[in-house]
Design a protein around this motif. Sequence first.
Motif, PDB file in Angstrom:
ATOM      1  N   HIS A 179       0.828  -1.208   0.000  1.00 46.91           N
ATOM      2  CA  HIS A 179       0.000   0.000   0.000  1.00 46.91           C
ATOM      3  C   HIS A 179       0.864   1.260   0.000  1.00 46.91           C
ATOM      4  CE1 HIS A 179      -3.166   2.833   0.872  1.00 46.91           C
ATOM      5  NE2 HIS A 179      -2.630   3.136   2.051  1.00 46.91           N
ATOM      6  N   GLU A 180       1.926   1.238   0.793  1.00 44.94           N
ATOM      7  CA  GLU A 180       2.805   2.409   0.854  1.00 44.94           C
ATOM      8  C   GLU A 180       3.588   2.593  -0.438  1.00 44.94           C
ATOM      9  OE1 GLU A 180       5.132   1.594   4.293  1.00 44.94           O
ATOM     10  OE2 GLU A 180       3.604   2.327   5.705  1.00 44.94           O
ATOM     11  N   THR A 185      -4.372  -0.005  -3.514  1.00 43.48           N
ATOM     12  CA  THR A 185      -5.148   1.147  -3.082  1.00 43.48           C
ATOM     13  C   THR A 185      -5.675   0.930  -1.670  1.00 43.48           C
ATOM     14  OG1 THR A 185      -7.235   0.290  -3.932  1.00 43.48           O
ATOM     15  CG2 THR A 185      -5.862   1.558  -5.474  1.00 43.48           C
ATOM     16  N   GLU A 186      -6.154   2.012  -1.073  1.00 50.32           N
ATOM     17  CA  GLU A 186      -6.643   1.914   0.302  1.00 50.32           C
ATOM     18  C   GLU A 186      -7.843   0.962   0.392  1.00 50.32           C
ATOM     19  OE1 GLU A 186      -8.158   4.822   3.948  1.00 50.32           O
ATOM     20  OE2 GLU A 186      -7.447   5.671   2.058  1.00 50.32           O
ATOM     21  N   HIS A 189      -6.662  -2.560  -0.024  1.00 58.14           N
ATOM     22  CA  HIS A 189      -5.937  -2.939   1.184  1.00 58.14           C
ATOM     23  C   HIS A 189      -6.916  -3.384   2.269  1.00 58.14           C
ATOM     24  CE1 HIS A 189      -3.198  -1.651   4.746  1.00 58.14           C
ATOM     25  NE2 HIS A 189      -3.094  -2.937   4.506  1.00 58.14           N
ATOM     26  N   VAL A 190      -7.982  -2.624   2.435  1.00 55.45           N
ATOM     27  CA  VAL A 190      -8.993  -2.975   3.436  1.00 55.45           C
ATOM     28  C   VAL A 190      -9.650  -4.310   3.093  1.00 55.45           C
ATOM     29  CG1 VAL A 190     -11.211  -2.293   4.439  1.00 55.45           C
ATOM     30  CG2 VAL A 190      -9.420  -0.585   4.104  1.00 55.45           C
TER      31      VAL A 190
END
Length: 321
Positions: A179-180, A185-186, A189-190
Amino acid sequence: MYVRKNLRARFVWQEYGWRPLLIFATYDALICLLYGPLDVHWLDIPWQPVALLGTAVAFYIGFKNNGSYDRFWEGRRLWGAVVNTSRVWTLQTFDFVRNLSGSYISATADLPATHRRLVYRHLAWCNALRLHLRRQTAERWDTDVAPFLENKAERALRSMANPPTHLLRCQSRELLDLHEQGLLTEFRHVEMMTTIQDLLDAQGACERIKNTPFPRQYAYFSYVFVWIFAALLPLGLVEEFDRRVALGSHHVWLMVPFAAIVSWVYNTIERVGHNSEDPFDNRENDVPITAICRSIEIDLRELLGETSPPRPVQPIEDVLY
């Protein structure tokens, strides 16, 4: 798990048959000998209390067997969920971890290698969970788990109290790194963290079954009650057979096979429930998690594009482990 449609006579005889049947037949013959030739008639008791006891024992061991089967079936459902979640994790790895336009990607980023590492680490988690539930981590880790791990520190997780949890922590840490780096993407990632949560939920439920033994009061007293019933059964039957004059002068000896068979049936029902108490104990009637792990490995390695996945686990003497 026994996979043959019908149990082989040899399996029944070895697992459930000859020892208890021999004990029951010997005891019943002794009672018959005392009652008949030795004329010890004070041994006989009324049949009605024995029948009442048999009914109570049947209800009791039936309740125990229902509880044992529930534990087995829940274990099988949990590993079915692990299979489905494993496929979801692999598809998310392919479709979510991507080189997004406009994002910063390091020069060393290798998406196929990243996909393979995430999938292989998941295969390591499946096998680590299997070994953890069967208490085989120490002797099987190097052959069943370590080959799926690239990192030396991850291979050393065998010394931890709960290696599967630490492997999922490694997955979580790598998702954060991706993610970093802009490869995840956020939202994605979730979503992938939610999949890890589902795996943790399945692992925790399996550990709950493994670490919570079947209540000893039910397991112990069902065994005791069956043997009390088996001890009293010939005392109640011997006079009943003695009354059947039409059967001949030696009719009382017919009590021996009938009492032995009835006692064996009750004992076998109790043993069936006993053998289903722990579905992760690597016995004949347990959940075949070795075969399930191999099935997961075949699916995931084929999704990776590998052309020579391992063969499915085959039954050994009609038993799939």
